[in-house]
Design a protein around this motif. Structure first.
Motif, short mmCIF file in Angstrom:
data_model
loop_
_atom_site.label_atom_id
_atom_site.label_comp_id
_atom_site.label_asym_id
_atom_site.label_seq_id
_atom_site.Cartn_x
_atom_site.Cartn_y
_atom_site.Cartn_z
N ALA A 1 1.01 45.00 33.89
CA ALA A 1 1.62 45.25 35.19
C ALA A 1 3.07 45.68 35.02
CB ALA A 1 1.55 44.00 36.06
N VAL A 2 3.53 46.60 35.88
CA VAL A 2 4.91 47.08 35.85
C VAL A 2 5.39 47.20 37.29
CG1 VAL A 2 6.45 48.97 35.24
CG2 VAL A 2 4.60 48.33 33.68
N GLY A 3 6.59 46.70 37.56
CA GLY A 3 7.16 46.82 38.89
C GLY A 3 6.32 46.17 39.97
N GLY A 4 5.61 45.11 39.62
CA GLY A 4 4.79 44.40 40.59
C GLY A 4 3.43 45.01 40.85
N ARG A 5 3.10 46.12 40.17
CA ARG A 5 1.80 46.77 40.36
C ARG A 5 0.84 46.33 39.26
NH1 ARG A 5 1.62 52.95 41.68
NH2 ARG A 5 -0.49 52.24 42.13
N GLU A 6 -0.35 45.90 39.67
CA GLU A 6 -1.35 45.50 38.70
C GLU A 6 -1.83 46.70 37.89
OE1 GLU A 6 -4.59 43.24 40.17
OE2 GLU A 6 -3.35 41.74 41.16
N GLY A 7 -2.23 46.41 36.67
CA GLY A 7 -2.64 47.49 35.77
C GLY A 7 -4.08 47.45 35.34
N ASP A 8 -4.89 46.59 35.93
CA ASP A 8 -6.32 46.59 35.56
C ASP A 8 -7.16 46.14 36.75
OD1 ASP A 8 -7.37 43.71 35.35
OD2 ASP A 8 -5.50 43.58 34.21
N GLU A 9 -8.44 46.46 36.65
CA GLU A 9 -9.43 46.05 37.65
C GLU A 9 -10.60 45.35 36.96
OE1 GLU A 9 -10.26 49.65 39.89
OE2 GLU A 9 -8.67 49.15 41.29
N PHE A 10 -10.27 44.61 35.91
CA PHE A 10 -11.32 43.97 35.11
C PHE A 10 -12.17 43.00 35.93
CE2 PHE A 10 -8.55 44.56 31.08
CZ PHE A 10 -9.14 45.79 30.83
N ARG A 11 -11.59 42.39 36.94
CA ARG A 11 -12.37 41.40 37.68
C ARG A 11 -13.56 42.04 38.39
NH1 ARG A 11 -7.68 42.35 40.30
NH2 ARG A 11 -7.64 42.81 42.55
N TYR A 12 -13.44 43.32 38.70
CA TYR A 12 -14.55 44.02 39.34
C TYR A 12 -15.52 44.58 38.29
CZ TYR A 12 -11.52 43.77 43.44
OH TYR A 12 -10.71 43.32 44.46
N SER A 13 -14.98 45.22 37.26
CA SER A 13 -15.87 45.78 36.24
C SER A 13 -16.66 44.69 35.52
CB SER A 13 -15.08 46.62 35.22
OG SER A 13 -14.05 45.87 34.62
N ASP A 14 -16.06 43.50 35.37
CA ASP A 14 -16.77 42.38 34.73
C ASP A 14 -17.98 41.96 35.56
OD1 ASP A 14 -15.00 42.38 32.66
OD2 ASP A 14 -13.90 40.59 33.29
N VAL A 15 -17.82 41.95 36.89
CA VAL A 15 -18.93 41.58 37.77
C VAL A 15 -20.10 42.54 37.58
CG1 VAL A 15 -19.68 41.44 40.18
CG2 VAL A 15 -17.51 40.43 39.49
N VAL A 16 -19.80 43.83 37.55
CA VAL A 16 -20.85 44.84 37.39
C VAL A 16 -21.51 44.72 36.02
CG1 VAL A 16 -21.34 47.32 37.34
CG2 VAL A 16 -19.71 46.39 39.00
N ALA A 17 -20.70 44.55 34.99
CA ALA A 17 -21.25 44.44 33.63
C ALA A 17 -22.18 43.23 33.52
CB ALA A 17 -20.12 44.34 32.62
N LYS A 18 -21.77 42.13 34.13
CA LYS A 18 -22.61 40.92 34.08
C LYS A 18 -23.89 41.09 34.88
CE LYS A 18 -22.48 35.92 34.91
NZ LYS A 18 -21.65 34.77 35.38
N THR A 19 -23.77 41.70 36.07
CA THR A 19 -24.94 41.87 36.93
C THR A 19 -26.02 42.70 36.25
OG1 THR A 19 -23.56 41.73 38.92
CG2 THR A 19 -25.73 42.79 39.15
N PHE A 20 -25.62 43.74 35.54
CA PHE A 20 -26.60 44.65 34.96
C PHE A 20 -26.71 44.48 33.44
CE2 PHE A 20 -25.16 46.58 38.94
CZ PHE A 20 -26.39 46.65 39.59
N ASP A 21 -26.10 43.41 32.92
CA ASP A 21 -26.25 43.03 31.52
C ASP A 21 -25.95 44.20 30.58
OD1 ASP A 21 -26.79 41.30 29.43
OD2 ASP A 21 -28.93 41.76 29.39
N THR A 22 -24.78 44.81 30.79
CA THR A 22 -24.40 45.93 29.93
C THR A 22 -23.67 45.44 28.68
OG1 THR A 22 -22.18 46.31 30.87
CG2 THR A 22 -24.05 47.30 32.02
N ASP A 23 -23.61 46.29 27.71
CA ASP A 23 -22.80 46.04 26.51
C ASP A 23 -21.39 46.50 26.84
OD1 ASP A 23 -21.77 45.68 23.99
OD2 ASP A 23 -22.73 47.46 23.14
N HIS A 24 -20.58 45.56 27.38
CA HIS A 24 -19.32 45.95 28.01
C HIS A 24 -18.14 45.82 27.04
CE1 HIS A 24 -16.75 47.00 31.25
NE2 HIS A 24 -16.08 45.86 31.24
N HIS A 25 -17.20 46.79 27.17
CA HIS A 25 -16.01 46.83 26.31
C HIS A 25 -14.77 46.90 27.20
CE1 HIS A 25 -18.54 48.03 22.76
NE2 HIS A 25 -19.30 48.48 23.75
N GLN A 26 -13.88 45.92 27.07
CA GLN A 26 -12.59 45.93 27.74
C GLN A 26 -11.53 46.44 26.78
OE1 GLN A 26 -11.23 42.25 29.32
NE2 GLN A 26 -12.67 42.21 31.03
N ILE A 27 -10.74 47.41 27.25
CA ILE A 27 -9.68 47.99 26.43
C ILE A 27 -8.35 47.68 27.11
CG2 ILE A 27 -8.78 50.11 25.42
CD1 ILE A 27 -11.72 51.21 25.89
#
Length: 594
Positions: free
Chosen positions: A297-323
Motif C-alpha cells: 500500500a502507498v498513500g493509503g491506497r491498498e495494493g492487492d485484492e487477494f481476499r477476493y481472488s483467494d475466495v475464487v481459488a478456494k471455491t474452484f480448487d485451483t492451483d493458485h499462485h500469489q505474487i
C-alpha cells in the motif's frame, strides 16, 4: 502467438533481408521457441515463434506453400482452426502440418480476401502471392494482435512491434503533433492509423489491406457490428439475455482452451476473471493454474485484492499462485515495462502485468484474462450519465468523464511548436460518437470504447506485457460473436446494479456472492498513482534528461509546477498528470529516440 516482420518493395529492388532479420531479432521475447526468414525478390518475411499449437517443426514460419504459391507469417491463434481444416480438406486442400498457421494460408487460397470472415480468433497476418506479386495484410476484428507499418518511397516494412521497425532503420522518429494531442487529451490513446511517431502507423483492426506490386494499395473494413436493437430480440426477457450471453461467453471460454500446452488464468479477484475461472471449471477443467499479484500500500491506497481472488481459488480448487511485490522493487520492472511497450502507455497496470507475466511464464505458456468486460458490458462510471441524455449531448458528457485536457489545457502543457491545429481528440471522438450504427448515447459510448479505447489501451497493454515474457494471453470477452450479441443488448440491462448488471446476474449463478457484491476494483499499483521516492526521482530525471531538453515538448513552468506538487494534479480517471509526461519521455529515451 509470435512476432512477425517483413519488407515489401515496389522500387524494382530486392528486399533487404538483413534489415528484416534485425527486426525479427528484437522480438525474441515474443517468440523464444524458434525463428525463420524467407525472401523472394521484392518480398522478405521474418518470424519468431512461440510454440502453442502443433509443437513440431512443421508449423515453423515463415510458411512457404508451393502448391498455392503463398508465403506467410502469422501471429495469433485461430480457435476454430480444426473445424476450418476439416472444411478445407473436404474441398481438396492438403496439409503438411497440424497447426493453425497453415490453416490461415489455405483459407486465403480458398476464399481470397474473404478468408478473414471465416476466422474466429486473434491474428495479424502477412501473405505474399507468388504469382501476382501482391502482399496482403490483415488484422483481427478487435485488434488484439498488433501490426505496425513504416512506409517510404517504394518500401513498406511491417512488424508486430514498433521497436522492431526502429531496428530495421530508416524510420522518421519525429513526434507527430496530432498523435501527441491525442496522447495528452484522450487518456494516452492514439487511435489508428497514427502512432506517436510520424514515420510509423498501425493497421486498424478489422482491416484487410492489399499492396499491389505497382505501389497501389486498397483495403476494406470487414467487421463493424451495429450497436442497435434487433427485431429477433424484441420479445426477449431479461433472463433470455442472461441465458444467451452466458451461452456465448461459455463458448468463448471453451474456444480459448485450444492448445497443445496447459492454459491458466490471470485472476484479479474481480467479477470478470472470476467468471472465466468459474466457466472453465464448469467445462470440466481441474487443477487450473490461477495467478494474482499484489503490491504494498502507498498513500493509503491498498495494493492487492487477494481476499477476493483467494475466495475464487478456494471455491474452484485451483492451483493458485500469489505474487507479492514490495514498493521499493518497482523501479527496475518499471524500466523493463517501458522498454516492452510498443507505444507509450500510462496505465500503472503495465507494471503489474509485466511482473505478473514474468511469474506466470515460469508455469504456463497460455492464460485467459478478463479484459474487455467493462467496455463490452457497461462497467465504467461514464456510461450511466450517457444513459440520461440524447445522442447529441454525448460528446460533452463523454469528454468530461474521459478527457485529460481540452485544447486550452494542451496550450498550457506544450510548447507552441508542438501544438496541433484545432482539438484533434475532441474532433475524432465527436465524429465517432455521431456515426450511424449506434442507437443511443450509451451505445455510441460503448462502441467507441470497444473499437478504439479497448484496442489501444487495455488490449495493447496486455499483449505487450505478456508477450515480453513469451506468454500468450487470450481474452474471451472479446470473442467477436459475444461482442456482437452484447452490442445488441439493451443498455439498461448492462447499466443495472451499478454497471455490468446482466453479467452480475450471470455471475450469481456460478460465483460466491462476495465476489459480485463488492466495490469495483482496478489492478492496483499505488506507487505509480502516488509518486514519491525513487519513482518520483526517475520521472524527474526523464523530464530533465538532455534528450528531453533537446525535444522541448513541454513548457518548463508547467513541468516544474508538477514536480513541486507531484500528486496534486490528476486526470478525470485518477491518473497522475506528471506520470503521463514522464512516461512519454521515458518511452522515447528507452527506445533511443532523440
Amino acid at each position: 502467438m509470435c512476432g512477425l516482420a517483413g519488407e515489401f518493395r515496389t522500387d524494382s529492388t530486392r528486399a533487404d533481408v538483413i534489415a528484416v532479420e534485425r527486426m525479427a531479432a528484437t522480438m525474441c521475447d515474443r517468440g523464444p521457441d524458434g525463428s525463420g526468414v524467407w525472401s523472394n525478390g521484392p518480398v522478405a518475411l521474418g518470424h519468431r515463434r512461440l510454440k502453442i499449437i502443433d509443437l513440431s517443426a512443421a508449423s515453423g514460419q515463415p510458411i512457404v506453400d508451393s502448391t498455392t504459391g503463398l508465403s506467410a507469417v502469422f501471429n495469433g491463434c485461430i480457435y476454430n482452426y480444426r473445424e476450418l481444416r476439416a472444411e478445407l480438406s473436404a474441398k481438396g486442400h492438403q496439409f503438411f502440418s497440424t497447426g493453425d498457421s497453415e490453416v490461415v494460408v489455405k483459407a486465403y487460397a480458398e476464399w481470397g480476401l474473404d478468408f478473414v470472415d471465416h476466422l474466429i480468433g486473434m491474428f495479424a497476418v502477412a501473405i505474399s502471392e507468388r504469382d501476382s506479386g501482391r502482399l496482403v495484410l490483415a488484422r483481427d476484428r478487435l485488434g488484439i494482435k498488433p501490426l505496425y507499418l513504416a512506409e517510404s518511397a517504394g518500401v513498406l516494412r511491417f512488424a508486430s512491434t514498433l521497436p522492431a521497425l526502429l531496428a530495421g532503420g530508416g524510420v522518421d522518429t519525429t513526434i507527430d503533433p496530432v498523435a501527441l494531442a491525442h496522447y495528452l487529451s484522450f487518456h494516452s490513446i492514439v487511435p489508428p492509423p497514427r502512432t506517436i511517431l510520424r514515420g510509423v502507423s498501425k493497421l486498424p483492426p478489422a482491416t484487410v489491406r492489399v499492396y499491389e506490386p505497382d505501389g497501389r494499395s486498397h483495403e476494406r473494413i470487414y467487421w463493424n457490428p451495429p450497436f442497435l436493437r434487433r427485431d429477433e430480440h424484441a420479445d426477449w426477457s431479461e433472463k433470455d439475455w442472461q441465458d444467451a450471453l452466458l451461452e456465448s461467453l461459455t463458448t468463448a471460454v471453451r474456444r480459448r482452451m485450444v492448445a497443445d500446452v496447459p492454459v491458466g488464468v490471470l485472476l484479479s479477484g474481480g467479477l470478470d476473471s472470476s467468471l472465466v475461472v468459474a466457466l472453465l471449471a464448469g467445462e470440466g477443467q481441474r487443477e487450473l493454474s490461477t495467478f494474482s499479484i499484489g503490491f504494498d500500500a502507498v498513500g493509503g491506497r491498498e495494493g492487492d485484492e487477494f481476499r477476493y481472488s483467494d475466495v475464487v481459488a478456494k471455491t474452484f480448487d485451483t492451483d493458485h499462485h500469489q505474487i507479492r511485490v514490495a514498493a521499493q522493487d518497482l523501479v527496475p520492472p518499471l524500466e523493463a515495462a517501458v522498454a516492452a511497450m510498443s507505444e507509450p502507455m500510462v496505465s500503472h497496470d503495465c507494471v503489474a502485468f509485466y511482473l505478473l507475466s514474468q511469474e506466470v511464464s515460469r508455469h504456463v505458456k497460455v492464460v485467459q484474462s478478463g479484459q474487455g468486460a467493462d467496455e463490452i458490458l457497461g462497467g465504467y462510471h461514464w456510461y450511466p450519465p450517457l444513459h440520461r441524455i440524447d445522442r447529441e449531448q454525448a460528446l460533452d458528457t463523454y469528454a468530461r468523464a474521459f478527457f485529460d485536457r481540452d485544447a486550452a489545457g494542451l496550450a498550457r502543457v506544450l510548447n507552441p511548436d508542438w501544438l496541433a491545429e484545432g482539438d484533434p481528440a475532441r474532433e475524432f471522438v465527436a465524429a465517432h460518437l455521431a456515426a450511424p450504427g449506434a442507437q443511443t448515447a450509451v451505445d455510441a459510448g460503448l462502441r467507441i470504447d470497444t473499437q478504439i479505447m479497448l484496442t489501444d489501451d487495455p488490449v495493447k497493454r496486455v499483449d505487450n506485457m505478456t508477450m515480453a515474457h513469451g506468454l500468450e494471453a487470450r481474452v474471451p470477452f472479446l470473442d467477436h460473436e459475444f461482442v456482437e450479441l452484447a452490442a445488441a443488448c439493451p443498455p439498461e440491462l448492462k447499466l443495472a446494479q451499478g454497471g455490468k448488471g446482466v453479467l452480475k446476474e450471470i455471475g450469481r449463478r456460478v460465483l460466491p456472492h462476495e465476489v459480485i457484491d463488492r466495490p469495483k476494483g482496478y489492478f492496483p499499483v499505488p506507487g505509480l498513482t502516488h509518486l514519491e521516492g525513487k519513482l518520483l526521482d526517475r520521472v524527474r530525471d526523464a523530464l530533465h534528461a538532455p534528450e528531453a531538453r533537446r525535444r522541448d515538448l513541454f513548457r518548463p513552468d508547467y513541468v516544474n509546477a508538477l514536480l513541486d506538487a507531484p500528486n496534486a494534479e490528476l486526470t478525470p480517471l485518477n491518473g497522475n498528470k506528471l506520470w503521463q509526461l514522464g512516461l512519454l519521455e521515458m518511452w522515447l529515451q528507452s527506445h533511443g529516440i532523440d
